[in-house]
Design a protein around this motif. Structure first.
Motif, PDB file in Angstrom:
ATOM      1  N   ASP A   1       4.656   4.334  18.478  1.00  0.00           N
ATOM      2  CA  ASP A   1       5.936   4.902  18.090  1.00  0.00           C
ATOM      3  C   ASP A   1       6.362   4.328  16.740  1.00  0.00           C
ATOM      4  N   PRO A   2       6.969   5.139  15.872  1.00  0.00           N
ATOM      5  CA  PRO A   2       7.425   4.625  14.579  1.00  0.00           C
ATOM      6  C   PRO A   2       8.376   3.430  14.703  1.00  0.00           C
ATOM      7  N   GLU A   3       9.117   3.363  15.793  1.00  0.00           N
ATOM      8  CA  GLU A   3      10.066   2.260  15.975  1.00  0.00           C
ATOM      9  C   GLU A   3       9.357   0.906  15.962  1.00  0.00           C
ATOM     10  N   LYS A   4       8.140   0.858  16.460  1.00  0.00           N
ATOM     11  CA  LYS A   4       7.365  -0.384  16.443  1.00  0.00           C
ATOM     12  C   LYS A   4       7.224  -0.885  15.005  1.00  0.00           C
ATOM     13  N   TYR A   5       6.932   0.026  14.096  1.00  0.00           N
ATOM     14  CA  TYR A   5       6.740  -0.349  12.698  1.00  0.00           C
ATOM     15  C   TYR A   5       8.058  -0.582  11.981  1.00  0.00           C
ATOM     16  N   ARG A   6       9.107   0.118  12.374  1.00  0.00           N
ATOM     17  CA  ARG A   6      10.432  -0.160  11.806  1.00  0.00           C
ATOM     18  C   ARG A   6      10.845  -1.589  12.125  1.00  0.00           C
TER      19      ARG A   6
ATOM     20  N   GLY B   1       0.786  -1.227   0.000  1.00  0.00           N
ATOM     21  CA  GLY B   1       0.000   0.000   0.000  1.00  0.00           C
ATOM     22  C   GLY B   1       0.814   1.272   0.000  1.00  0.00           C
ATOM     23  N   GLY B   2       2.121   1.128   0.165  1.00  0.00           N
ATOM     24  CA  GLY B   2       2.980   2.302   0.173  1.00  0.00           C
ATOM     25  C   GLY B   2       3.014   3.057   1.495  1.00  0.00           C
ATOM     26  N   ALA B   3       2.481   2.460   2.559  1.00  0.00           N
ATOM     27  CA  ALA B   3       2.492   3.115   3.867  1.00  0.00           C
ATOM     28  C   ALA B   3       3.920   3.188   4.409  1.00  0.00           C
ATOM     29  N   THR B   4       4.213   4.273   5.075  1.00  0.00           N
ATOM     30  CA  THR B   4       5.508   4.423   5.738  1.00  0.00           C
ATOM     31  C   THR B   4       5.328   4.151   7.230  1.00  0.00           C
ATOM     32  N   VAL B   5       6.442   3.970   7.924  1.00  0.00           N
ATOM     33  CA  VAL B   5       6.353   3.785   9.374  1.00  0.00           C
ATOM     34  C   VAL B   5       5.734   5.025  10.011  1.00  0.00           C
ATOM     35  N   GLY B   6       6.031   6.186   9.464  1.00  0.00           N
ATOM     36  CA  GLY B   6       5.439   7.428   9.975  1.00  0.00           C
ATOM     37  C   GLY B   6       3.933   7.472   9.780  1.00  0.00           C
TER      38      GLY B   6
END
Length: 91
Positions: free
Chosen positions: A62-67, A48-53
């Motif tokens: 927190d973005p780190e969770k997705y990283r 889908g092109g989603a970023t961690v942000g």
């Protein structure tokens, strides 16, 4: 000697019991959603092109969770890392 981890006879007043029960329900719900969230986040980052942000903004995590999810799932980075890069000292 009483075991420090022994259960007490504490019974919370109604207002405290209601708040504690709400918190427990929220934790139970988050635990149930952990797997589906990870699957959906990885799918959206891959397809889908989603970023961690984006995911952090939409979920409040927190973005780190997705990283970490992305790295564990082998999702390709959109840009090189901005921290922890080894610099060439021969410059």
């Amino acid at each position: 000697m009483i075991n420090a981890m022994a259960r007490s006879n504490y019974e919370p007043p109604d207002d405290a019991a209601e708040l504690f029960a709400r918190i427990k329900r929220a934790h139970d719900t988050l635990r149930e959603l952990r797997g589906p969230l990870q699957e959906m986040a990885v799918r959206e980052m891959r397809e889908g092109g989603a970023t961690v942000g984006d995911l952090a903004r939409l979920t409040g995590y927190d973005p780190e969770k997705y990283r970490l999810m992305a790295r564990a799932a082998g999702v390709e980075r959109r840009r090189p890392p901005t921290r922890g890069q080894v610099s060439d000292s021969s410059d």
